[in-house]
Write an enzyme that holds these catalytic residues in place. Structure first.
Site, PDB file in Angstrom:
ATOM      1  N   ARG A 117       0.801  -1.219   0.000  1.00 14.56           N
ATOM      2  CA  ARG A 117       0.000   0.000   0.000  1.00 14.56           C
ATOM      3  C   ARG A 117       0.842   1.281   0.000  1.00 14.56           C
ATOM      4  O   ARG A 117       0.620   2.193  -0.805  1.00 14.56           O
ATOM      5  CB  ARG A 117      -0.918   0.050   1.239  1.00 14.56           C
ATOM      6  CG  ARG A 117      -2.147  -0.803   1.140  1.00 14.56           C
ATOM      7  CD  ARG A 117      -2.490  -1.380   2.512  1.00 14.56           C
ATOM      8  NE  ARG A 117      -1.530  -2.426   2.782  1.00 14.56           N
ATOM      9  CZ  ARG A 117      -1.731  -3.706   2.458  1.00 14.56           C
ATOM     10  NH1 ARG A 117      -2.869  -4.063   1.970  1.00 14.56           N
ATOM     11  NH2 ARG A 117      -0.792  -4.609   2.654  1.00 14.56           N
ATOM     12  N   THR A 118       1.794   1.363   0.940  1.00 17.18           N
ATOM     13  CA  THR A 118       2.507   2.631   1.138  1.00 17.18           C
ATOM     14  C   THR A 118       3.364   2.965  -0.083  1.00 17.18           C
ATOM     15  O   THR A 118       3.338   4.089  -0.585  1.00 17.18           O
ATOM     16  CB  THR A 118       3.369   2.557   2.414  1.00 17.18           C
ATOM     17  OG1 THR A 118       2.556   2.045   3.471  1.00 17.18           O
ATOM     18  CG2 THR A 118       3.892   3.918   2.802  1.00 17.18           C
ATOM     19  N   LYS A 164      25.430  -5.615  -0.602  1.00 11.94           N
ATOM     20  CA  LYS A 164      26.889  -5.812  -0.569  1.00 11.94           C
ATOM     21  C   LYS A 164      27.495  -5.163   0.664  1.00 11.94           C
ATOM     22  O   LYS A 164      28.706  -5.004   0.748  1.00 11.94           O
ATOM     23  CB  LYS A 164      27.522  -5.209  -1.834  1.00 11.94           C
ATOM     24  CG  LYS A 164      27.000  -5.780  -3.133  1.00 11.94           C
ATOM     25  CD  LYS A 164      27.655  -5.056  -4.301  1.00 11.94           C
ATOM     26  CE  LYS A 164      26.943  -5.321  -5.616  1.00 11.94           C
ATOM     27  NZ  LYS A 164      27.325  -4.332  -6.637  1.00 11.94           N
ATOM     28  N   ARG A 199      11.244   3.817   4.158  1.00 12.11           N
ATOM     29  CA  ARG A 199      10.763   2.825   5.132  1.00 12.11           C
ATOM     30  C   ARG A 199      11.959   2.008   5.577  1.00 12.11           C
ATOM     31  O   ARG A 199      12.760   1.574   4.739  1.00 12.11           O
ATOM     32  CB  ARG A 199       9.702   1.918   4.514  1.00 12.11           C
ATOM     33  CG  ARG A 199       9.380   0.722   5.427  1.00 12.11           C
ATOM     34  CD  ARG A 199       8.187  -0.061   4.966  1.00 12.11           C
ATOM     35  NE  ARG A 199       6.954   0.684   5.216  1.00 12.11           N
ATOM     36  CZ  ARG A 199       5.739   0.149   5.083  1.00 12.11           C
ATOM     37  NH1 ARG A 199       5.610  -1.105   4.709  1.00 12.11           N
ATOM     38  NH2 ARG A 199       4.662   0.883   5.321  1.00 12.11           N
ATOM     39  N   HIS A 240       4.470   5.794  11.734  1.00  7.30           N
ATOM     40  CA  HIS A 240       4.033   5.637  10.341  1.00  7.30           C
ATOM     41  C   HIS A 240       3.030   6.772  10.109  1.00  7.30           C
ATOM     42  O   HIS A 240       1.823   6.564  10.074  1.00  7.30           O
ATOM     43  CB  HIS A 240       3.378   4.261  10.178  1.00  7.30           C
ATOM     44  CG  HIS A 240       3.110   3.848   8.752  1.00  7.30           C
ATOM     45  ND1 HIS A 240       3.265   4.682   7.665  1.00  7.30           N
ATOM     46  CD2 HIS A 240       2.669   2.663   8.247  1.00  7.30           C
ATOM     47  CE1 HIS A 240       2.938   4.032   6.558  1.00  7.30           C
ATOM     48  NE2 HIS A 240       2.581   2.807   6.883  1.00  7.30           N
TER      49      HIS A 240
HETATM   50  N1   CP Z   1      -0.454  -0.183   5.912  1.00  6.45           N
HETATM   51  C1   CP Z   1       0.761  -0.349   5.332  1.00  6.45           C
HETATM   52  O1   CP Z   1       1.743   0.353   5.644  1.00  6.45           O
HETATM   53  O2   CP Z   1       0.790  -1.301   4.357  1.00  6.45           O
HETATM   54  P1   CP Z   1       2.079  -1.741   3.509  1.00  6.45           P
HETATM   55  O3   CP Z   1       3.043  -2.368   4.488  1.00  6.45           O
HETATM   56  O4   CP Z   1       1.575  -2.700   2.465  1.00  6.45           O
HETATM   57  O5   CP Z   1       2.670  -0.496   2.922  1.00  6.45           O
END
Ligand code: CP
Length: 306
Positions: free
Chosen positions: A54-55, A82, A104, A132
């Site tokens: 999603r993100t 590496k 992320r 998040h």
């Molecule tokens: N909700 C969320 O962060 O989903 P993903 O890990 O798929 O990005």
């Protein structure tokens, strides 16, 4: 703000301004022609050290809908494999003169560290069990569009609170916007001392859900448990899985949310996830809009902008 590293540090006015921008971005995304020119000529790099559906997809679409050139860095096939460090990777990408980096990482604090090493704007797309922020913003947008307001609502966040950056960002945002936040989890999945911060905690799901307006379910984050808490799926679902019987204890017009990815039959029953009270698909749509809003808000602070 030059970066978005967390909900912590945003005022209620900042949050409201982002949600208002996101409402407008929903309208853009629902048009046949979805392009704006806000980020034309700008470069956005998505740097994901942890898996994402999603993100990452929504940050890519959001950047493209605003006219940016978006590059998805494939960490799995990069020189990180590496032995290149996070900081060297960041410095390398920084030398290519991006305007925005979306990151992320599995370590809490890694995104804040990276933001100090680059010249561009940095957005936290999830760092370990820390924050998040765009998830909390998209959840807030989804709630506001369905309930008209956030203030005064009772929101029950249920499941693996301890390891969840989604829970943490939501707790900060919802409290700032005047919601009553309940945390519902086995005591082993609640952070120590959390009740002292003003959050009501429940280890009994029935009591935690009673009269709730929003029921927000979380996945068991096994990748962050190091084997310390691995309940049997059957037992976990029986006591903490959201099925129709447990949902009936919440307010009659309660709405069900889940940030995804879902584990059906573990924390949520399929018929509830796909049922009439579920907002889970709408959350995904709001995710693109919120990421457009965040990119637009940061674009106002990019160098070279009048
Ligand atoms: N909700 C969320 O962060 O989903 P993903 O890990 O798929 O990005």
């Amino acid at each position: 703000h030059r970066h978005l590293l967390g909900i912590e540090g945003l005022s209620p006015l900042d949050i409201k301004a982002l949600l208002d921008l996101a409402d407008a971005a929903v309208d853009v995304s629902r048009q046949v022609e979805k392009k704006k020119a806000t980020l034309r000529g700008r470069t956005q790099i998505n740097l994901f050290f942890e898996p994402s559906t999603r993100t990452q997809a929504s940050f890519e679409l959001a950047g493209k809908r605003l006219g940016a050139d978006v590059m998805n860095m494939s960490v799995a096939s990069s020189s990180v494999k590496k032995g290149e460090t996070l900081i060297d990777t960041a410095a390398t990408l920084n030398a290519m003169r991006p305007d925005l980096i979306v990151v992320r990482h599995d370590a809490a604090g890694a995104v804040n560290l990276l933001a100090r090493k680059v010249d561009c704007s940095v957005i936290n797309a999830g760092d370990g069990s820390h924050e998040h922020p765009t998830q909390a913003l998209l959840d807030a947008l989804t709630i506001r569009r369905n309930k008209g307001t956030i203030a005064g609502l009772t929101v029950a966040i249920c499941g693996d609170i301890l390891h969840s950056r989604v829970a943490r960002s939501n707790m900060i945002l919802l409290a700032a916007m005047g919601a009553r936040v309940r945390l519902v989890a086995p005591s082993t999945l609640l952070p120590a001392g959390i009740a002292q911060l003003g959050f009501e905690t429940f280890s009994d799901m029935a009591r935690g859900l009673a009269g709730a307006d929003i029921v927000m379910m979380l996945r068991l984050q096994r990748e962050r448990m190091n084997g310390s808490f691995v309940p049997s799926v059957k037992e976990y679902f029986r006591y903490y899985g959201l099925d129709r019987e447990k949902l009936a204890l919440a307010a009659p017009d309660a709405l069900v949310m889940h940030p995804g990815p879902m584990n059906r039959g573990v924390e949520i029953a399929s018929d509830v996830a796909d049922g009439p009270q579920s907002l889970i698909r709408e959350q995904v749509e709001m995710g693109v809009a919120v990421r457009m809003a965040v990119l637009e808000a940061l674009a106002m602070h990019l160098p070279g902008k009048a």
